[in-house]
Design an enzyme around this catalytic site. Structure first.
Site, PDB file in Angstrom:
ATOM      1  N   HIS A   1       8.150  33.366 -36.699  1.00 24.29           N
ATOM      2  CA  HIS A   1       7.575  33.291 -38.044  1.00 24.29           C
ATOM      3  C   HIS A   1       7.868  31.976 -38.750  1.00 24.29           C
ATOM      4  O   HIS A   1       8.870  31.876 -39.462  1.00 24.29           O
ATOM      5  CB  HIS A   1       8.136  34.437 -38.892  1.00 24.29           C
ATOM      6  CG  HIS A   1       7.619  35.776 -38.514  1.00 24.29           C
ATOM      7  ND1 HIS A   1       6.618  36.412 -39.202  1.00 24.29           N
ATOM      8  CD2 HIS A   1       7.952  36.597 -37.494  1.00 24.29           C
ATOM      9  CE1 HIS A   1       6.357  37.581 -38.628  1.00 24.29           C
ATOM     10  NE2 HIS A   1       7.155  37.720 -37.585  1.00 24.29           N
TER      11      HIS A   1
ATOM     12  N   CYS B   1       2.872  36.427 -35.179  1.00 25.93           N
ATOM     13  CA  CYS B   1       3.380  37.767 -34.856  1.00 25.93           C
ATOM     14  C   CYS B   1       2.220  38.753 -34.734  1.00 25.93           C
ATOM     15  O   CYS B   1       1.442  38.679 -33.802  1.00 25.93           O
ATOM     16  CB  CYS B   1       4.424  38.196 -35.890  1.00 25.93           C
ATOM     17  SG  CYS B   1       5.408  39.611 -35.365  1.00 25.93           S
TER      18      CYS B   1
ATOM     19  N   GLU C   1       6.505  30.895 -41.402  1.00 25.16           N
ATOM     20  CA  GLU C   1       6.418  31.063 -42.859  1.00 25.16           C
ATOM     21  C   GLU C   1       7.729  31.576 -43.462  1.00 25.16           C
ATOM     22  O   GLU C   1       7.889  31.557 -44.678  1.00 25.16           O
ATOM     23  CB  GLU C   1       5.251  32.005 -43.220  1.00 25.16           C
ATOM     24  CG  GLU C   1       5.529  33.490 -43.122  1.00 25.16           C
ATOM     25  CD  GLU C   1       5.558  34.032 -41.704  1.00 25.16           C
ATOM     26  OE1 GLU C   1       5.640  33.229 -40.758  1.00 25.16           O
ATOM     27  OE2 GLU C   1       5.507  35.274 -41.546  1.00 25.16           O
TER      28      GLU C   1
END
Lengths: 223, 78
Positions: free
Chosen positions: A194, A85, A196
């Site tokens: 994302h 991002c 994560e």
């Protein structure tokens, strides 16, 4: 395996990225943007957020920070680097990845679970996936529209440097549905969604994101 | 001290959704003669002594603008 996570002023997802590294079996190492010290890490993650409040252009000022000079030099020497991002925006602004991220075509901030098609399963960050695999991870951005000149997009596609494409709808108007790209040597990867945030059933839509962080541990061992 | 102005605009081939949103608002306000709006950035730099054109060009092209998506115009002695 020591995986650095850089914190810039305005980073938001550095703690989540460090947690993902730990769950994958690596040792997260906190790095500070203003230091000239990579602390001997084996790979680096640039997390999501709004470094410098997106002033000037998203990622523009962070890309000129002291530590990024070391990251660029180390990446050119083969250090695996992942930009997520805002981290992807920083890598493009730093010239480690081609293209640029601009305001979403519909002008809305878009936050949803997103299907991605994996097109490259041989980069430092994707070798635990399979080519053609579909993964679901969150996307959340306001300036995620990937753009480059048509000739550059043709070249990128010709060189097989598109790592991920959006499926089931393009969340931001990115050219050719591109969600993530890689460097010529496959060591630097950037993407808007994302991984994560998709590492545990309790908090994510899947655990599909964990593969980024397990992949790089193998890439470092095999380097 | 002198003033240097740098204007940054998106390249013509890069779509500008913010400019299009402004154009839509102008239409709703009855300004039907406005055909197009492109939004950009305007920087005013105050420089000690005589501006070094090469240095300012480098600043404009490497920091103030991203040459992948933007064009830049430098106005010395503005």
């Amino acid at each position: 395996m020591r995986i650095g996570v850089i914190t810039f002023p305005g980073s938001l997802d550095d703690v989540d990225a460090a947690r993902a590294v730990r769950l994958a079996g690596g040792e997260p190492v906190a790095l500070w943007h203003a230091d000239h010290d990579l602390r001997g890490v084996d790979a680096v993650v640039l997390p999501g957020g709004f470094s410098y409040g997106d002033y000037l252009r998203a990622g523009a000022i962070a890309a000129r920070s002291p530590l990024m000079q070391d990251v660029v030099a180390a990446a050119n020497g083969g250090l695996p680097v992942l930009g997520i991002c805002n981290g992807f925006q920083v890598l493009c602004e730093a010239g480690l990845l081609p293209g640029a991220l601009t305001r979403n075509s519909h002008l809305h901030f878009r936050n949803r679970d997103q299907v991605l098609a994996v097109e490259r399963a041989d980069t430092a960050w994707t070798q635990d996936y399979e080519t053609g695999q579909r993964i679901v991870i969150p996307v959340k951005n306001g300036e995620g529209r990937y753009v480059a000149a048509d000739a550059d997009l043709d070249r990128l596609e010709g060189e097989g440097r598109v790592v991920f494409r959006y499926e089931g709808g393009n969340p931001n108007g990115s050219s050719r549905d591109i969600a993530g790209v890689t460097s010529e040597n496959g060591r630097v990867v950037g993407l808007m969604p994302h991984p994560e945030h998709a590492i545990e059933d309790l908090t994510g839509p899947s655990t599909d994101g964990l593969g980024f962080f397990t992949s790089v541990l193998k890439a470092v061992v095999n380097a | 001290m002198s003033r240097v102005v740098v204007d940054v605009v998106l390249k013509p081939e890069i779509s500008d959704p913010q400019g299009q949103a402004v154009l839509g608002a102008l239409g709703r306000l009855g300004h039907d003669s406005i055909r197009s709006v492109r939004q950009g950035k305007h920087f005013v730099l105050e420089v000690d002594g005589t501006p070094d054109e090469a240095e300012l060009k480098q600043i404009a092209e490497t920091l103030l603008a991203n040459p992948v998506i933007e064009d830049v115009e430098l106005h010395l002695g503005a």
